[in-house]
Design a protein around this motif. Structure first.
Motif, short mmCIF file in Angstrom:
data_model
loop_
_atom_site.label_atom_id
_atom_site.label_comp_id
_atom_site.label_asym_id
_atom_site.label_seq_id
_atom_site.Cartn_x
_atom_site.Cartn_y
_atom_site.Cartn_z
N LEU A 137 -14.65 -18.01 7.71
CA LEU A 137 -14.44 -18.30 6.22
C LEU A 137 -14.87 -20.18 6.12
CD1 LEU A 137 -11.10 -16.55 4.81
CD2 LEU A 137 -13.26 -15.46 4.32
N THR A 138 -15.69 -19.85 5.53
CA THR A 138 -16.78 -21.46 5.68
C THR A 138 -16.58 -22.24 3.96
OG1 THR A 138 -18.86 -20.71 4.99
CG2 THR A 138 -18.81 -20.10 7.18
N GLU A 196 -3.65 -14.40 3.59
CA GLU A 196 -4.44 -14.54 4.57
C GLU A 196 -5.72 -15.86 4.68
OE1 GLU A 196 -6.92 -10.70 4.59
OE2 GLU A 196 -4.39 -9.75 4.65
N ALA A 197 -5.40 -16.25 3.30
CA ALA A 197 -7.14 -17.68 3.48
C ALA A 197 -6.86 -18.23 2.25
CB ALA A 197 -8.19 -17.11 3.30
N PRO A 198 -5.16 -18.87 2.82
CA PRO A 198 -5.01 -19.36 0.63
C PRO A 198 -5.68 -20.51 0.83
CG PRO A 198 -3.05 -20.37 2.83
CD PRO A 198 -4.46 -18.98 3.32
N GLN A 199 -6.79 -21.06 1.77
CA GLN A 199 -7.51 -21.90 0.85
C GLN A 199 -9.03 -22.16 0.49
OE1 GLN A 199 -7.57 -20.99 4.28
NE2 GLN A 199 -9.21 -20.13 5.28
N LEU A 200 -9.14 -20.60 -0.34
CA LEU A 200 -10.26 -19.76 -0.47
C LEU A 200 -9.45 -19.73 -1.93
CD1 LEU A 200 -11.71 -16.92 1.37
CD2 LEU A 200 -12.60 -19.08 0.53
N VAL A 201 -8.12 -19.32 -2.19
CA VAL A 201 -7.88 -19.11 -3.06
C VAL A 201 -8.42 -19.77 -4.48
CG1 VAL A 201 -5.56 -18.64 -4.65
CG2 VAL A 201 -5.72 -17.63 -2.71
N PRO A 202 -8.62 -21.15 -4.59
CA PRO A 202 -8.68 -22.42 -6.09
C PRO A 202 -9.91 -21.65 -5.88
CG PRO A 202 -7.57 -23.26 -4.19
CD PRO A 202 -7.36 -22.04 -3.41
N VAL A 230 -6.64 -9.11 -5.71
CA VAL A 230 -7.65 -8.97 -4.55
C VAL A 230 -7.32 -10.54 -4.02
CG1 VAL A 230 -10.35 -9.32 -3.89
CG2 VAL A 230 -9.51 -7.25 -5.23
N ILE A 231 -7.13 -11.38 -5.11
CA ILE A 231 -6.96 -12.81 -5.06
C ILE A 231 -5.94 -12.73 -3.95
CG2 ILE A 231 -6.36 -14.92 -6.13
CD1 ILE A 231 -8.28 -14.16 -7.99
N ASP A 232 -4.92 -11.85 -4.51
CA ASP A 232 -3.79 -12.04 -4.23
C ASP A 232 -2.97 -11.68 -3.45
OD1 ASP A 232 -2.26 -12.78 -7.13
OD2 ASP A 232 -1.45 -10.60 -7.19
N VAL A 233 -4.30 -11.06 -1.91
CA VAL A 233 -4.66 -10.60 -0.82
C VAL A 233 -4.04 -11.93 -0.42
CG1 VAL A 233 -6.25 -9.20 0.83
CG2 VAL A 233 -5.20 -7.94 -1.21
N TYR A 234 -5.64 -12.58 -0.80
CA TYR A 234 -5.88 -14.25 -0.21
C TYR A 234 -4.95 -14.64 -0.16
CZ TYR A 234 -10.20 -11.38 1.09
OH TYR A 234 -11.17 -10.48 1.73
N ARG A 235 -4.23 -14.52 -0.90
CA ARG A 235 -3.01 -15.96 -0.77
C ARG A 235 -2.15 -16.28 0.27
NH1 ARG A 235 -2.88 -17.33 -6.11
NH2 ARG A 235 -3.40 -15.41 -7.85
N TRP A 267 -8.36 0.23 5.09
CA TRP A 267 -9.94 0.44 5.08
C TRP A 267 -10.44 0.11 5.49
CZ3 TRP A 267 -13.71 -2.80 1.81
CH2 TRP A 267 -14.74 -1.78 1.73
N LEU A 268 -11.31 0.67 6.85
CA LEU A 268 -12.18 0.04 7.98
C LEU A 268 -10.61 -0.38 8.26
CD1 LEU A 268 -14.56 -2.10 5.21
CD2 LEU A 268 -14.56 0.58 7.09
N GLY A 269 -9.55 0.92 8.58
CA GLY A 269 -8.65 -0.35 9.91
C GLY A 269 -8.27 -1.29 9.39
N ARG A 270 -7.74 -1.70 7.92
CA ARG A 270 -7.32 -2.94 7.86
C ARG A 270 -6.06 -2.63 6.78
NH1 ARG A 270 -8.00 -7.25 3.35
NH2 ARG A 270 -7.63 -9.29 4.46
N SER A 271 -4.99 -2.68 6.93
CA SER A 271 -4.48 -2.82 6.58
C SER A 271 -3.75 -3.55 5.35
CB SER A 271 -2.54 -2.34 6.87
OG SER A 271 -3.32 -1.09 7.91
N PHE A 272 -3.35 -3.82 4.23
CA PHE A 272 -3.22 -4.61 3.19
C PHE A 272 -2.28 -3.61 1.52
CE2 PHE A 272 -7.15 -2.22 2.39
CZ PHE A 272 -7.11 -1.90 0.86
N HIS A 273 -1.64 -4.81 1.01
CA HIS A 273 -1.11 -4.84 0.37
C HIS A 273 -1.64 -3.98 -1.03
CE1 HIS A 273 2.44 -4.27 -3.04
NE2 HIS A 273 1.52 -4.78 -3.74
#
Length: 194
Positions: A1-2, A22-28, A15-20, A141-147
């Motif tokens: 994540l660049t 995993e990648a909180p820097q992306l949420v904003p 979808v945004i909640d998933v990243y809270r 999905w694609l081997g990745r688990s998520f809520h």
């Protein structure tokens, strides 16, 4: 994540909640912007509805789908199965899907998660109310688990109802059929998703 990512458009809030975590820097940098459907292409013909139910099978094993179809049959409808899979849309063609939507009385959608639910939007644009399996919980999905936040993030009282367990399907389906005139899915799509 660049750091070059200026804006990330997500189809829905969960979808945004998933990243809270995993990648909180992306949420904003994330914004919800669902895509719409072509309401002219997905417009009902006006032909009479038949005692059929689309069973849109995207998740769950075949035994699950068959159990759902037995409930559909018990409610006096002929189930018309359409197979799909997450991230794969070559199992059927658009004309076949549209024809089924145009004659069905209701759609039953089986998916463990949807980021937006384009097939649902197309059904609603065809003025078809839906009964949607919304189990919540962990999905893969694609081997990745998520809520999975939702199987129907844009479902409203105008477009249909949700159920979580098989025992809830028959009452939900009967209620939808009995009160079908109270649903206005196409109107909702025209107001919110075109």
């Amino acid at each position: 994540l660049t750091p070059e990512i200026d804006l990330w458009i997500a189809a829905c809030e969960w979808v945004i909640d998933v990243y809270r975590t995993e990648a909180p820097q992306l949420v904003p940098k994330m914004r919800v912007c669902p895509c719409g459907v072509d309401a002219a292409a997905w417009s009902p013909s006006g032909a009479p509805r038949r005692p059929r139910a689309l069973v849109y099978w995207k998740s769950g094993d075949e035994a699950w789908c068959e159990a759902v179809e037995r409930v559909v049959t018990a409610c006096g409808l002929e189930p018309v199965r359409l197979r799909s899979r997450h991230g794969e849309h070559a199992h059927f063609d658009r004309a076949t899907y549209r024809a089924i939507l145009d004659e069905a009385a209701v759609g039953v959608f089986l998916s463990s998660f949807e980021t937006q639910g384009l097939a649902l939007l197309e059904a609603w644009s065809m003025d078809l109310p839906t009964v949607v399996w919304n189990p919540g919980g962990t999905a893969e999905w694609l081997g990745r688990s998520f809520h999975a936040g939702s199987s129907c993030p844009y479902l409203t009282p105008s477009t249909g109802v949700a159920f979580r367990a098989l025992a809830e399907l028959e009452p939900a389906l009967r209620q939808t059929l009995e009160h079908r005139a109270q649903f206005s899915p196409r109107t909702w799509v025209l107001e919110h998703m075109t």
